[in-house]
Design a protein around this motif. Sequence first.
Motif: not given
Lengths: 470, 470
Positions: A104, A162, A182-189, A191
């Motif tokens: 990862n 970054e 550890g996620l590159r993408k997470d659009n849950t709410g 920042d």
Amino acid sequence: MGTPFLQALRACLGDANVLVDGDMDAYEVDWRKRYRGRALAVARPASTAEVASVVRLCAAHAVPIVPQGGNTGLVGGGVPDASGRMLVLSLARMQQVRRVDPDNLTATVEAGCVLHALQAAADAHGLLFPLRLGSEGTCTIGGNLASNAGGTQVLRYGTARELCLGLEVVTAGGEVWDGLSGLRKDNTGYDLRDLFIGSEGTLGIITAATMKLHPRPGWTLTALAACPGIDAAIGLLRTARARLDAGLTGFEVIEGFALQLLARHFPQLRQPLHAPGWAVLLELAADDQASAERRLHAVLGDATARGLVTDAVVAGSLAQARELWQLRESIPLAQAREGLNIKHDIALPVSAIADFLREMDATLHTLVPGLRPVVYGHLGDGNLHFNLQAPQDMPAAVFLDRHEAALNQRVHDAVVARGGSFSAEHGIGALKAAELARRKSPVALAMMRAIRQALDPQGLLNPGRVLPPA
Amino acid sequence: MGTPFLQALRACLGDANVLVDGDMDAYEVDWRKRYRGRALAVARPASTAEVASVVRLCAAHAVPIVPQGGNTGLVGGGVPDASGRMLVLSLARMQQVRRVDPDNLTATVEAGCVLHALQAAADAHGLLFPLRLGSEGTCTIGGNLASNAGGTQVLRYGTARELCLGLEVVTAGGEVWDGLSGLRKDNTGYDLRDLFIGSEGTLGIITAATMKLHPRPGWTLTALAACPGIDAAIGLLRTARARLDAGLTGFEVIEGFALQLLARHFPQLRQPLHAPGWAVLLELAADDQASAERRLHAVLGDATARGLVTDAVVAGSLAQARELWQLRESIPLAQAREGLNIKHDIALPVSAIADFLREMDATLHTLVPGLRPVVYGHLGDGNLHFNLQAPQDMPAAVFLDRHEAALNQRVHDAVVARGGSFSAEHGIGALKAAELARRKSPVALAMMRAIRQALDPQGLLNPGRVLPPA
């Protein structure tokens, strides 16, 4: 012994981890000895749960907290004020590398993990953690994130912000937010991560982080080029970026006077270029030695043909590369030996830098004839350290005392007028809180105050730092 | 005519830019026709000052606002609800590219600027704006930022968030925050920019943005490789990242069944591999054709020798590269032709993906025997589109009606248990607001609600989206 607060603190952490007397300089004084405060006590929790307990105790007893990592900050944000009321919450015992995940490309570490230890953990897996700072043997990841540290590899890898994917934070209410993604993408709410990063301990206390790792470059090549002026250096930057793209990992500049200071105070450092107007330190990463050399020579050849570069040396060995970097890294010490100076950590759009320097050249001397600018920094990021040394015949103390306020104002006016920043990578802390209140728009300030109030209604997290009292 | 609110709105924008009747489908229905709302009116301001005036009017009349860009969202966040009380605030008339700054590698554009127009503006300067989405001919930068859009180049260039340096935002109070920074480094206070990015219009209305541009790669090469299984595909990713580093610009996977759907519904698309378990679409950028080919062949050769790749084709022309990408881009349509399905836009740590897929393989069939997963996506980012097609003999409507809730729960349980995200790149909108309230920790939810309350105390900005009513 002690107040009910201290008794409760000792019950929570054990006597050995609550310091109230003896030599507390390591916690009360910053490393440059510019800020000397007095702490109510120093708490040294060893776990996130202990940090949360300490924060809940402080909330119950209305004790303000200053979180502290490696105490290498430059703006007085990590030491207590003079009130004797603040608790220093040291994260120094929370040093674990909790996990390295090579597939990862991430590592999860505790806030007190020293930057160098994370670099080493990545290296042990054949990977790279690219944050690179002068203080890397002492500074901690928590502090790097709280201050959004920069350094010399930002051009390629970004700032601490970054490099971070997720955080664990103890809130002002003493709750634990597990945002260790550890996620590159997470659009849950919203920042939340980036709100805590760079907030200098005023919105919550970072206890752990998941950081990005990168593949280790096959080969790294370093060169030092002489440019006749700042316009040429910017032209070289344009050429280098266009031809090398992500292969360009560093682009530092050093103005001629800074090189003279190096020669004066560190004559043992070899200076391979003859009195250049500006020196540019380039670093390039590539698959292998042959392609690194081919790509770098193409850039330097092109730039030389166009008059942007008048001379250049390419490091022929790792030792030579280190020598070139040592020139760059010795400037802060060289200027310190020359005497105290007035520092500015500024950022500008790259396209505005030459014009800014011309204005400074034309106007600062009218304020203080003979003043000597020491200019160097991360040109690739638009970030200059623009420092002002006293005229040769003026004692530094007199220079600072008489001229610091007016010079700061003139420099920051010129920076802000060009859309620049008066604190590019060092943060606000105590040093620049008043400047922030003066320079930020009322709209921005109102939003910051509203957020601070929303997340720390008691105002106990590092009060007086970043935002001055309203 | 109309209410005092509408009269004031018309006085502000002119009659032509306040729509209240006629065919409003373009504003009230999302492009996939999944969400059909009813608007109080549609306002079409042409400037930031007009947006601010509209927001102040709404605040004075307590009218809720749904900001709208290109109306290409996937979660119902950009269309009004059924109440008939919401004002659609369309940014479509704010399309200007305000400035391209090649030396600073930035472009400042208005929120309604279509993504393709920004790509073209960068291209005209010999530069690259790397955000790449299926909807790029219609979607707008404001919407891309409000939803933190991803796409196929995230692996190399990041999401919309990572491509943004600064914002101009109209606050809930109708003030203008000018945060249009073109700076790579700026540590002056809290990170307001990243708070607005991804907040889907619930904290403020983005009216303009300064975006990063990149040098255009000298040469781009595309290949399609056959991998026997997901473990092999992940092994190939590891090898490709280690050897290509930032040269790896795309790494998409397509599972075998998705390829079968392509063959069934788009037989005219040439499929160069023979029935692979998984197909991997690799894209590589390099200085020139020779070095691109050398680097790609080194990766494929190494992976083949280790059994990770069983077959591969490398595009010999731009047209062939486009054909390979067309396979990837046609999957959404192919599955739509097969019938409605249950969609999951998930992200996982790369190291957890194989285990997740094994669990799904073992358990979902026990819930619905014969169900057919369509799996594809951005493996390099850990982001899969994990969609479930009805069993061959079950009508899709019956499948969705009976099994959607239980399957969503099972999939999201398995994702969240592995530290994953149930909305990687599509956002929350109306579709997943309840899921967000269920899945986020109480600590995170409380902070989000506090921030929302701090920045939009009247709760008029896109209410009901992201955060459900408390």
